[in-house]
Design a protein around this motif. Structure first.
Motif, PDB file in Angstrom:
ATOM      1  N   UNK A 134      44.227   8.303  67.276  1.00 21.82           N
ATOM      2  CA  UNK A 134      43.206   7.328  67.656  1.00 21.82           C
ATOM      3  C   UNK A 134      43.513   5.902  67.236  1.00 21.82           C
ATOM      4  N   UNK A 135      44.637   5.694  66.615  1.00 19.09           N
ATOM      5  CA  UNK A 135      45.054   4.336  66.264  1.00 19.09           C
ATOM      6  C   UNK A 135      45.831   3.738  67.431  1.00 19.09           C
ATOM      7  N   UNK A 136      45.532   2.488  67.750  1.00 21.73           N
ATOM      8  CA  UNK A 136      46.229   1.787  68.825  1.00 21.73           C
ATOM      9  C   UNK A 136      46.901   0.545  68.252  1.00 21.73           C
ATOM     10  N   UNK A 138      46.035  -2.457  68.424  1.00 22.59           N
ATOM     11  CA  UNK A 138      45.095  -3.431  67.870  1.00 22.59           C
ATOM     12  C   UNK A 138      43.922  -2.781  67.135  1.00 22.59           C
ATOM     13  N   UNK A 139      44.032  -1.498  66.877  1.00 20.12           N
ATOM     14  CA  UNK A 139      42.943  -0.803  66.173  1.00 20.12           C
ATOM     15  C   UNK A 139      43.534   0.318  65.322  1.00 20.12           C
ATOM     16  N   UNK A 140      43.288   0.263  64.040  1.00 17.36           N
ATOM     17  CA  UNK A 140      43.823   1.257  63.125  1.00 17.36           C
ATOM     18  C   UNK A 140      42.678   2.044  62.484  1.00 17.36           C
ATOM     19  N   UNK A 141      42.739   3.355  62.611  1.00 18.07           N
ATOM     20  CA  UNK A 141      41.726   4.220  62.006  1.00 18.07           C
ATOM     21  C   UNK A 141      42.040   4.382  60.525  1.00 18.07           C
ATOM     22  N   UNK A 142      41.050   4.151  59.693  1.00 17.39           N
ATOM     23  CA  UNK A 142      41.210   4.332  58.249  1.00 17.39           C
ATOM     24  C   UNK A 142      40.814   5.759  57.870  1.00 17.39           C
ATOM     25  N   UNK A 169      35.395   6.219  66.908  1.00 19.63           N
ATOM     26  CA  UNK A 169      36.801   6.003  66.544  1.00 19.63           C
ATOM     27  C   UNK A 169      37.746   6.448  67.663  1.00 19.63           C
ATOM     28  N   UNK A 170      37.212   7.101  68.695  1.00 19.17           N
ATOM     29  CA  UNK A 170      38.037   7.485  69.842  1.00 19.17           C
ATOM     30  C   UNK A 170      37.986   6.448  70.965  1.00 19.17           C
ATOM     31  N   UNK A 171      37.068   5.503  70.865  1.00 14.42           N
ATOM     32  CA  UNK A 171      36.829   4.542  71.942  1.00 14.42           C
ATOM     33  C   UNK A 171      38.077   3.740  72.310  1.00 14.42           C
ATOM     34  N   UNK A 172      38.767   3.194  71.313  1.00 11.85           N
ATOM     35  CA  UNK A 172      39.932   2.349  71.601  1.00 11.85           C
ATOM     36  C   UNK A 172      41.036   3.156  72.275  1.00 11.85           C
TER      37      UNK A 172
END
Length: 222
Positions: A134-136, A138-142, A169-172
């Motif tokens: 789920x990390x992209x 421009x978006x990193x899941x913590x 957290x799945x949106x990106x």
């Protein structure tokens, strides 16, 4: 002797009549009455809480579904299709070894204790997968962003819902995979988030099947 035979015959006939009456009442009239009331007052629930898309029944709001890629030759464990919102774990990570594909013939969890070494490893592996998938760019899941139901199966293994936190957290990732904007996908999640029952029972939830149907429709329009 004749009286004895007569009494026996009378008792048998009385028992037979009682059997016939009770069979009609409990085996015919009562089921018909219950079915009629259920269809009249709870038509949707009485028919299995069916969900339709394109005029066809595609599932039930009460039963989860897997969204995986087709198995490749020699592959035993399917990989999640990341263009869709994913439900609770049910394969690959061992978190629910009883029900590996939301199969209705099986319902149950592993019943392992919280300090079981295998369970701990499964949860840690599941958490790492959730962060990675789920990390992209421009978006990193913590790690602290990952909710419990993202790494554990439900008691039945058939849970159709996830929490708004897990959906968020799945949106990106879903937006990137489908060529949509984050705002468009977030709006879908918000529109498909149900609050607590009667305002105080349970937790807010998102039905994954209903959300993915809406996602498919949005992609088709884009």
């Amino acid at each position: 002797m004749n009286n004895s035979v007569t009494n026996t015959a009378r008792l048998l006939w009385a028992g037979l009549r009682a059997l016939l009456v009770l069979t009609v009442v409990t085996g015919v009239l009562y089921p018909l009455a219950v079915t009629g009331v259920a269809q009249g007052l709870f038509h949707d629930k009485a028919n299995g809480s069916e969900i339709k898309a394109g005029g066809k029944v595609v599932g039930s709001s009460l039963i989860g579904q897997a969204y995986n890629l087709p198995l490749k030759k020699g592959q035993e464990t399917p990989e999640p299709d990341l263009k869709w919102f994913q439900g609770r774990p049910q394969n690959g990570l061992g978190v629910n070894s009883v029900n590996t594909q939301y199969k209705l013939i099986l319902s149950g969890a592993t019943n392992r204790s919280g300090d079981n070494a295998d369970l701990i490893k499964w949860v840690m592996d599941a958490k790492a997968a959730v962060i990675k998938d789920n990390s992209t760019s421009d978006y990193k899941v913590k790690p602290s962003d990952v909710p419990a139901e993202a790494v554990t199966s439900s008691g039945s293994g058939l849970d159709p819902d996830i929490s708004p936190d897990y959906a968020d957290i799945q949106v990106h990732r879903v937006a990137v995979k489908n060529g949509l904007s984050v705002a468009q996908v977030q709006k879908l999640v918000d529109e498909h988030t149900d609050g607590r029952t009667l305002g105080f029972i349970g937790e807010p939830r998102v039905n994954v099947l209903e959300l993915n149907i809406a996602l498919k429709e949005l992609v088709a329009k884009s």
